[in-house]
Design a protein around this motif. Structure first.
Motif, mmCIF file in Angstrom:
data_model
loop_
_atom_site.group_PDB
_atom_site.id
_atom_site.type_symbol
_atom_site.label_atom_id
_atom_site.label_comp_id
_atom_site.label_asym_id
_atom_site.label_seq_id
_atom_site.Cartn_x
_atom_site.Cartn_y
_atom_site.Cartn_z
ATOM 1 N N GLU A 66 -5.463 27.658 1.173
ATOM 2 C CA GLU A 66 -6.356 28.671 0.595
ATOM 3 C C GLU A 66 -5.565 29.887 0.125
ATOM 4 O OE1 GLU A 66 -10.428 27.670 3.178
ATOM 5 O OE2 GLU A 66 -9.081 29.286 3.801
ATOM 6 N N ALA A 67 -4.611 30.320 0.952
ATOM 7 C CA ALA A 67 -3.794 31.480 0.582
ATOM 8 C C ALA A 67 -2.955 31.193 -0.666
ATOM 9 C CB ALA A 67 -2.890 31.865 1.755
ATOM 10 N N TYR A 68 -2.399 29.987 -0.743
ATOM 11 C CA TYR A 68 -1.571 29.612 -1.894
ATOM 12 C C TYR A 68 -2.405 29.537 -3.171
ATOM 13 C CZ TYR A 68 1.452 26.813 -4.913
ATOM 14 O OH TYR A 68 2.204 26.359 -5.972
ATOM 15 N N PHE A 69 -3.513 28.836 -3.116
ATOM 16 C CA PHE A 69 -4.355 28.663 -4.312
ATOM 17 C C PHE A 69 -4.962 29.997 -4.767
ATOM 18 C CE2 PHE A 69 -5.160 24.164 -2.576
ATOM 19 C CZ PHE A 69 -4.072 23.661 -3.266
ATOM 20 N N SER A 70 -5.239 30.891 -3.815
ATOM 21 C CA SER A 70 -5.883 32.167 -4.158
ATOM 22 C C SER A 70 -5.002 33.037 -5.050
ATOM 23 C CB SER A 70 -6.241 32.935 -2.886
ATOM 24 O OG SER A 70 -7.230 32.256 -2.133
ATOM 25 N N GLN A 71 -3.684 32.782 -5.038
ATOM 26 C CA GLN A 71 -2.776 33.575 -5.868
ATOM 27 C C GLN A 71 -3.049 33.408 -7.360
ATOM 28 O OE1 GLN A 71 1.553 33.432 -4.309
ATOM 29 N NE2 GLN A 71 0.662 31.476 -3.665
ATOM 30 N N PHE A 72 -3.640 32.299 -7.745
ATOM 31 C CA PHE A 72 -3.686 31.940 -9.162
ATOM 32 C C PHE A 72 -5.085 32.048 -9.776
ATOM 33 C CE2 PHE A 72 -0.590 29.161 -6.892
ATOM 34 C CZ PHE A 72 0.550 29.847 -7.264
ATOM 35 N N VAL A 73 -6.075 32.482 -8.991
ATOM 36 C CA VAL A 73 -7.431 32.569 -9.517
ATOM 37 C C VAL A 73 -7.743 33.981 -9.979
ATOM 38 C CG1 VAL A 73 -8.208 30.681 -8.030
ATOM 39 C CG2 VAL A 73 -8.487 33.054 -7.254
ATOM 40 N N GLU A 74 -8.794 34.093 -10.753
ATOM 41 C CA GLU A 74 -9.312 35.392 -11.175
ATOM 42 C C GLU A 74 -10.526 35.743 -10.324
ATOM 43 O OE1 GLU A 74 -7.958 37.441 -13.323
ATOM 44 O OE2 GLU A 74 -6.318 36.045 -13.754
ATOM 45 N N ASP A 75 -10.811 37.032 -10.244
ATOM 46 C CA ASP A 75 -11.953 37.516 -9.455
ATOM 47 C C ASP A 75 -13.238 37.319 -10.251
ATOM 48 O OD1 ASP A 75 -13.622 38.783 -7.651
ATOM 49 O OD2 ASP A 75 -13.061 40.800 -8.301
ATOM 50 N N VAL A 76 -13.738 36.102 -10.254
ATOM 51 C CA VAL A 76 -14.890 35.777 -11.102
ATOM 52 C C VAL A 76 -16.211 36.274 -10.521
ATOM 53 C CG1 VAL A 76 -13.732 33.761 -12.059
ATOM 54 C CG2 VAL A 76 -15.213 33.483 -10.064
ATOM 55 N N ASN A 77 -16.261 36.547 -9.212
ATOM 56 C CA ASN A 77 -17.524 37.025 -8.631
ATOM 57 C C ASN A 77 -17.588 38.543 -8.526
ATOM 58 O OD1 ASN A 77 -15.825 37.579 -6.505
ATOM 59 N ND2 ASN A 77 -16.663 36.022 -5.136
#
Length: 225
Positions: A66-77
């Motif tokens: 979760e920590a690794y994948f969270s680096q690459f997302v945008e704050d869509v909510n």
């Protein structure tokens, strides 16, 4: 008659005749309040990832992913935090298992409704995904465990079974839903990062399954560039 009773006896009189109305109304109000509270305080993530495996993945490994994948997302909510959530389900796929029927139903519901916009599957579930009925569900896939450094970062044992990242296709019923499309875009962002050091896997296309009603009924819309 009741009007002439002392106050204490009026209360007793009211409770005797109307206590069940009070109890029912109170219960309804409390239930409605709890529902509203849970709705207002439920945590929403920038990407939901559904995980199906036959063996348990440790909480530490899930947290690391979760920590690794969270680096690459945008704050869509729009909550000011970039985060993803992995929802694990551990069930065996062998037909002789007593939970086989429940497993099949849960899996069918998940891929049909498309709760998450990305999946984490082990080898057994990845093979299930290749069945005729599920062709077209996956847009792209990589085998995470092929990258030993990444597997080590996640805390996966060296002899761990293959683990796959799957980006789900945007279904036609989701194409006009801004939040779903934004989540899909986040899944694609992660996919692109993974593609830098992992090869894309070949997936069956809907046209490979001639005359299959199950796959043709699930129309899809590709929103990625």
């Amino acid at each position: 008659m009741a009007k002439k009773l002392p106050f204490k006896e009026k209360i007793q009189h009211f409770w005797y005749y109307y206590k069940w109305y009070v109890i029912v109304i109170t219960a309804v109000v409390l239930l409605a309040s709890l529902t509203i509270y849970q709705f207002l305080h439920i945590k929403h993530y920038d990407l939901d990832i559904t995980c199906f495996t036959e063996n348990t993945i440790s909480d530490e490994t899930l947290a690391a992913m979760e920590a690794y994948f969270s680096q690459f997302v945008e704050d869509v909510n729009g909550d000011g935090v970039k985060d993803v959530k992995i929802y694990p389900t551990v069930m065996r796929t062998d037909a002789g298992n007593v939970d086989a029927a429940a497993l099949q139903q849960k899996f069918i519901v998940e891929v049909s409704a498309g709760t998450g916009m990305a999946y984490l599957f082990d080898e057994s579930y990845f093979q299930v995904l290749q069945a005729d009925a599920y062709v077209g569900v996956a847009e792209a896939a990589v085998r995470l465990t092929d990258d030993q450094a990444l597997a080590q970062q996640f805390g996966l044992p060296q002899n761990t079974p293959p683990l796959y990242w799957i980006t789900k296709t945007v279904y036609q019923t989701e194409a006009d839903k801004e939040e779903r499309v934004a989540m899909h875009d986040n899944a694609v962002r992660i996919q692109k990062v993974l593609e830098e050091h992992l090869p894309l896997l070949e997936l069956r296309e809907p046209e490979d399954v001639a005359g299959n009603d199950a796959s043709s009924d699930r129309d899809t819309a590709n929103t990625s560039e």
